[in-house]
Design an enzyme around this catalytic site. Structure first.
Site, mmCIF file in Angstrom:
data_model
loop_
_atom_site.group_PDB
_atom_site.id
_atom_site.type_symbol
_atom_site.label_atom_id
_atom_site.label_comp_id
_atom_site.label_asym_id
_atom_site.label_seq_id
_atom_site.Cartn_x
_atom_site.Cartn_y
_atom_site.Cartn_z
ATOM 1 N NE ARG A 1 -49.150 59.221 -59.601
ATOM 2 C CZ ARG A 1 -51.110 58.799 -58.666
ATOM 3 N NH1 ARG A 1 -50.957 57.797 -58.770
ATOM 4 N NH2 ARG A 1 -50.987 59.611 -58.404
ATOM 5 C CE LYS B 1 -53.140 62.344 -59.680
ATOM 6 N NZ LYS B 1 -54.869 62.849 -59.506
ATOM 7 C CD GLU C 1 -60.032 55.670 -62.734
ATOM 8 O OE1 GLU C 1 -58.693 55.127 -61.116
ATOM 9 O OE2 GLU C 1 -59.760 56.386 -63.292
#
Ligand code: PMP
Length: 288
Positions: free
Chosen positions: A50, A149, A182
């Site tokens: 990621r 991210k 979320e």
């Protein structure tokens, strides 16, 4: 505390980056949050994937390979004598001028911090967290893919500030279509009639803990569905919980003042909390 910074392991006091670093000036960079349990790094490969995919999406060249990064993470843990830790690799665009242009930043800055960090929510794992839905919407994927991210966490920080003012332990985001997205730093799940339902990963971060917990649930014979959720699904749920590297599996007992289920961590959540603990204790990449 020993920090890795651009090829060197230095004491915290010496771990300094330029005020012209675009990570500071513009949030231009990426990071990961990883845990080590019991001398083993949990889901290291998934986190590295990621991190490097986030960097690639931002056209940010990481100056060290994935294998080298894995080595740096392990060495940072060893140098700090840590067996149970929270690890924060960071790659910023590096030093540039005051303009935005990443082409003016010749070399990315690489940082790895590792600290001791126990249960993020303390005694709330027994009691359950209070959550609030927030008016700030999750940045839509059309504007910024939520699976990058990046160091720009202002959307999440605005949600956290709103939750703080409203007295909630965690914020629950909706997306711009009105679906549940979320938490400010974790993925969300509802339990209804023994089934687990969670939003698809189009409008939220594709959490690594989320995948581990979904696999765990399936292995325990619990039905799992990915489906868009609204207010109705939150307020009428039997159980709600969130997952994340920092948060682990955390039960939610109240949302916007409304009691969820019995108002206590429910049986499915408890089963997953215990199962997750077992998984973290047994799996992982050895530090040594
Ligand atoms: N959503 C957001 C916005 C997060 O910051 C995090 C923490 N990385 C998560 C979800 C959970 O992801 P993971 O399980 O990979 O830590």
């Amino acid at each position: 505390m020993i920090i890795y910074l651009d090829g060197r392991y230095v004491p915290e006091e010496e771990a300094k980056v330029s005020v012209f670093d675009h990570g500071l000036l513009y949030g231009d960079g990426v990071f990961e949050g990883i845990r080590a349990y019991n001398g083993k790094i949990f889901q290291l490969e998934a986190h590295l994937e990621r991190l490097y995919d986030s960097a690639k999406t931002l056209d940010l060249a990481v100056p060290i390979s994935r294998e080298e990064m894995a080595g740096v993470i392990r060495e940072t843990l060893r140098k700090n004598n840590l067996t149970d830790a929270y690890i924060r690799p960071i790659v910023t665009r590096g030093r540039g001028d005051l303009g935005l242009d990443p082409r003016k930043c010749p070399k990315a800055t690489v940082i790895v911090i590792a600290v001791e960090w126990g249960a993020m929510y303390g005694d709330l794992y027994e009691k359950g967290l209070s959550a609030v839905t927030v008016s700030v919407r999750r940045t839509p994927a059309e504007a910024m893919p939520p699976n990058v991210k990046s160091l720009n966490y202002l959307n999440n920080i605005l949600a956290k500030i709103e939750a703080n003012y409203k007295g909630g332990d965690e914020a629950i985001f909706f997306d711009t279509n009105g679906y549940v997205s979320e938490g400010s730093g974790d993925n969300i799940f509802v339990v209804k009639n023994g089934e687990i339902v969670t939003p698809p990963t189009l409008n939220n971060l594709r959490g690594i803990t989320r995948l581990v917990v979904l696999d765990l649930a399936r292995s325990l014979g619990i039905t799992v569905r990915e489906q868009n959720l609204g207010y109705y699904d939150l307020y009428s749920a039997d159980e709600v919980f969130v997952t994340g590297t920092a948060a682990e599996v955390a039960p939610i007992r109240v949302i916007d003042g409304r009691i969820i289920g019995t108002g206590k961590p429910g049986p499915v959540t408890r089963q997953l909390m215990a199962g997750f603990k077992r998984v973290t204790e047994t799996q992982g990449t050895p530090i040594a």
